[in-house]
Scaffold this motif. Structure first.
Motif, PDB file in Angstrom:
ATOM      1  N   VAL A  13      34.284  57.124 -41.127  1.00 41.44           N
ATOM      2  CA  VAL A  13      34.677  55.716 -41.281  1.00 41.44           C
ATOM      3  C   VAL A  13      35.916  55.405 -40.446  1.00 41.44           C
ATOM      4  N   THR A  14      36.905  56.278 -40.461  1.00 42.98           N
ATOM      5  CA  THR A  14      38.173  55.985 -39.787  1.00 42.98           C
ATOM      6  C   THR A  14      38.188  56.392 -38.317  1.00 42.98           C
ATOM      7  N   PHE A  15      37.707  57.603 -38.009  1.00 42.06           N
ATOM      8  CA  PHE A  15      37.782  58.139 -36.651  1.00 42.06           C
ATOM      9  C   PHE A  15      36.498  57.967 -35.853  1.00 42.06           C
ATOM     10  N   GLY A  16      35.388  57.735 -36.553  1.00 40.18           N
ATOM     11  CA  GLY A  16      34.104  57.660 -35.865  1.00 40.18           C
ATOM     12  C   GLY A  16      33.550  59.024 -35.527  1.00 40.18           C
ATOM     13  N   GLN A  17      34.019  60.078 -36.197  1.00 40.89           N
ATOM     14  CA  GLN A  17      33.516  61.423 -35.953  1.00 40.89           C
ATOM     15  C   GLN A  17      33.621  62.248 -37.229  1.00 40.89           C
ATOM     16  N   ASN A  48      40.019  53.113 -24.829  1.00 41.32           N
ATOM     17  CA  ASN A  48      39.879  51.657 -24.720  1.00 41.32           C
ATOM     18  C   ASN A  48      38.529  51.169 -25.273  1.00 41.32           C
ATOM     19  N   SER A  49      38.158  51.727 -26.434  1.00 36.41           N
ATOM     20  CA  SER A  49      36.835  51.450 -26.997  1.00 36.41           C
ATOM     21  C   SER A  49      36.837  50.338 -28.041  1.00 36.41           C
ATOM     22  N   TYR A  50      38.024  49.815 -28.363  1.00 34.91           N
ATOM     23  CA  TYR A  50      38.109  48.917 -29.501  1.00 34.91           C
ATOM     24  C   TYR A  50      37.537  47.524 -29.256  1.00 34.91           C
ATOM     25  N   HIS A  51      37.178  47.214 -28.001  1.00 38.46           N
ATOM     26  CA  HIS A  51      36.536  45.910 -27.759  1.00 38.46           C
ATOM     27  C   HIS A  51      35.075  45.930 -28.194  1.00 38.46           C
ATOM     28  N   GLU A  52      34.561  47.131 -28.413  1.00 39.13           N
ATOM     29  CA  GLU A  52      33.243  47.289 -29.051  1.00 39.13           C
ATOM     30  C   GLU A  52      33.432  48.236 -30.231  1.00 39.13           C
ATOM     31  N   PRO A  53      34.076  47.748 -31.290  1.00 41.35           N
ATOM     32  CA  PRO A  53      34.548  48.619 -32.385  1.00 41.35           C
ATOM     33  C   PRO A  53      33.441  49.368 -33.103  1.00 41.35           C
ATOM     34  N   LEU A  92      48.202  63.449 -37.669  1.00 43.54           N
ATOM     35  CA  LEU A  92      46.797  63.484 -37.244  1.00 43.54           C
ATOM     36  C   LEU A  92      46.297  62.065 -36.993  1.00 43.54           C
ATOM     37  N   ALA A  93      46.644  61.140 -37.873  1.00 44.69           N
ATOM     38  CA  ALA A  93      46.216  59.750 -37.716  1.00 44.69           C
ATOM     39  C   ALA A  93      46.734  59.172 -36.399  1.00 44.69           C
ATOM     40  N   LYS A  94      48.005  59.448 -36.092  1.00 41.84           N
ATOM     41  CA  LYS A  94      48.595  58.902 -34.867  1.00 41.84           C
ATOM     42  C   LYS A  94      47.959  59.507 -33.614  1.00 41.84           C
ATOM     43  N   THR A  95      47.590  60.786 -33.705  1.00 44.29           N
ATOM     44  CA  THR A  95      46.888  61.427 -32.575  1.00 44.29           C
ATOM     45  C   THR A  95      45.557  60.738 -32.311  1.00 44.29           C
ATOM     46  N   LYS A  96      44.821  60.438 -33.390  1.00 48.29           N
ATOM     47  CA  LYS A  96      43.523  59.766 -33.252  1.00 48.29           C
ATOM     48  C   LYS A  96      43.696  58.339 -32.742  1.00 48.29           C
ATOM     49  N   ILE A  97      44.766  57.678 -33.169  1.00 45.63           N
ATOM     50  CA  ILE A  97      45.029  56.316 -32.688  1.00 45.63           C
ATOM     51  C   ILE A  97      45.258  56.326 -31.179  1.00 45.63           C
ATOM     52  N   GLU A  98      46.073  57.284 -30.700  1.00 48.75           N
ATOM     53  CA  GLU A  98      46.343  57.397 -29.254  1.00 48.75           C
ATOM     54  C   GLU A  98      45.060  57.653 -28.468  1.00 48.75           C
ATOM     55  N   LYS A  99      44.195  58.500 -29.028  1.00 52.02           N
ATOM     56  CA  LYS A  99      42.921  58.811 -28.346  1.00 52.02           C
ATOM     57  C   LYS A  99      42.058  57.551 -28.236  1.00 52.02           C
ATOM     58  N   HIS A 100      42.027  56.750 -29.299  1.00 51.86           N
ATOM     59  CA  HIS A 100      41.246  55.503 -29.271  1.00 51.86           C
ATOM     60  C   HIS A 100      41.824  54.527 -28.241  1.00 51.86           C
TER      61      HIS A 100
END
Length: 492
Positions: A182-186, A256-261, A244-252
């Motif tokens: 749900v949060t990371f997509g993986q 640049n995938s958030y325009h197609e969330p 860990l959350a901040k690492t995943k945020i940086e990766k997202h």
């Protein structure tokens, strides 16, 4: 020298008398409760033998609204269905805040959803509900993800070949992987070292919450900050989840995938972009990281603990387990299961609800704090008072349940065997702070458990007469470690 000693002793006695007198004056403002002594308050009534029903027993002596002083801090406890409902529902606005004690200020940082207040909380909660719906909560897409994880758990159990094993870690890993999706997509492999550290970190935070170490930190944060202990481990674990959350945020952001969330982080980053010119916006990376932190700690423990209790109870009550399995097999023709199938399964629905009722997975309901002076059943409760809605007392209220101390699915069935919803059923809370992930938790619970019961008959290991039903007491109340045999229902 003797005169000085006598003076100092007399001075100390006078100070204690003044302290005690001032404390007794404060007591008049609050509902009655155990006598408050200097330094320890009313904690002498609890002692070191704290049990899951301790606050319920105090209510029998002091009434459905009573005050328990923790050192010099007044805590008002609400007990029984009618009082808890009145507090949480009729006083929705007055009891919408969380108490930000020294310990919870460090864990929650005043951000995210679970431990924030005011505008930040309202905005983060509204976004959380909205994004979960957009991610497919209540729709086939998310259910397919959950069922895929449930099938992974079935395969893990199958490897035990019907021999005794502890299902606890496998359950926790599978439930946590739903939150990852749900949060990371993986999802993570169960052998992934980062995933193992994440699970351990979540457990550290929950073990420390409600511990003696936390109690000392609340009273003496200036001292406890300098001392080692469980509280320090909890803070380090909480920081690890944030990291860990901040690492995943940086990766997202890099992708640049958030325009197609596709996941929670994508939707949040998109919202940050939309709100960048709004001066009242609380959408930022610190709040995003804390929201992820809250989702993992709350979302993993609650559902995982419920599933552990479910397997334990159904193993102890094989007749009920077999009846549930028969109804599932008779009614569900398709190999695929969806949450809406629960409506076709009245007995299964009743059993699943009774598990949640009889083995409430929290010690009490999450505490609130009054946002203004309020009056509750004739008692004046000042602004800023910590309120504990004792949800456990609601689910075990003898005025509402025929056999509150027993595991009895008939609590949710009428004479014709139809499922009956009960307003006294409040395991997800009520009012403004009702559980954000309730629908996700219900869906996980049903799909995981139904898939497991289709595949296995859970049995006691040889020589074991009954699994221990006494919980471990902390902020959550999981069962004691146990082993079961997951015997395949059908040959491969």
């Amino acid at each position: 020298m003797e005169a000085v000693r006598v003076f100092l002793i007399a001075f100390l006695v006078v100070l204690l008398i003044l302290y005690f007198w001032r404390q007794q004056r404060s007591l008049r403002t609050y509902p009655p409760g155990p006598l408050s002594l200097p330094f320890i308050g009313g904690l002498w009534r609890i002692g070191f033998g704290y049990r899951e029903d301790t606050l319920i027993k105090l209510a029998k002596q002091y009434g459905s609204i009573y005050t328990l002083w923790v050192a010099n801090l007044p805590v008002v406890v609400l007990s029984g269905f009618h009082v808890v409902k009145e507090g949480l529902v009729n006083h929705l606005e007055e009891l919408s805040d969380r108490p930000l004690t020294p310990f919870f200020r460090v864990i929650g940082r005043g951000k995210g959803v679970a431990l924030s207040n005011g505008h930040t909380w309202k905005q983060q909660r509204r976004f959380g509900l909205h994004s979960l719906r957009k991610l497919g909560l209540g729709k086939k897409g998310m259910e397919s993800q959950i069922e895929a994880e449930a099938q992974q758990l079935v395969e893990i159990f199958a490897r035990e070949k019907g021999q005794p094993f502890d299902p606890s870690m496998a359950i926790t890993n599978s439930v946590s992987n739903v939150i990852c999706a749900v949060t990371f997509g993986q999802r993570f492999s169960l052998e992934d070292e980062h995933f193992k550290k994440l699970i351990k970190a979540i457990d550290f935070v929950l073990t420390a919450t409600g511990s003696f170490s936390q109690a000392l930190y609340e009273v003496m944060p200036w001292l406890m900050k300098k001392l080692p202990g469980l509280h320090r481990k909890a803070f380090d674990a909480s920081n690890m989840v944030l990291s860990l959350a901040k690492t995943k945020i940086e990766k997202h952001k890099e992708d640049n995938s958030y325009h197609e969330p596709q996941d929670f982080i994508d939707f949040y980053l998109l919202q940050m972009e939309k709100s960048k010119n709004d001066p009242d916006s609380t959408y930022d990376e610190e709040n995003l990281a804390q929201c992820i932190h809250d989702l993992f700690i709350a979302g993993t423990e609650t559902t995982a603990t419920t599933l552990k209790w479910a397997i334990l109870l159904l193993t102890n009550y094989p007749d009920i387990q077999d009846k549930v399995h028969k109804e599932i097999e008779d009614v569900l023709v398709s190999s695929s299961i969806c949450y809406q199938d629960l409506k076709k399964l009245p007995y299964t629905n009743a059993v699943f609800h009774e598990i949640l009722r009889s083995k409430y997975i929290l010690l009490v309901g999450f505490p609130r704090q009054s946002t203004k002076d309020m009056n509750l059943r004739g008692f004046h409760i000042p602004k800023g008072t910590i309120i504990i809605p004792n949800v456990r007392s609601v689910l075990l209220d003898p005025q509402q349940w025929e056999t509150p101390e027993e595991f009895n699915p008939n609590h949710f069935l009428d004479k014709e065997g139809n499922f009956v919803a009960r307003e006294e059923f409040l395991p997800f809370g009520a009012g403004a702070r009702v559980c954000l992930g309730e629908q996700l938790a219900r869906t996980e619970y049903f799909l995981f458990l139904t898939n497991l019961l289709r595949a296995f008959r859970f049995q006691l290991p040889e020589g074991v007469k009954k699994l221990n039903q006494t919980p471990i007491v902390r902020i959550s109340t999981p069962p004691q470690p146990y082993k079961v045999c997951a015997v395949p229902r059908h040959s491969p």
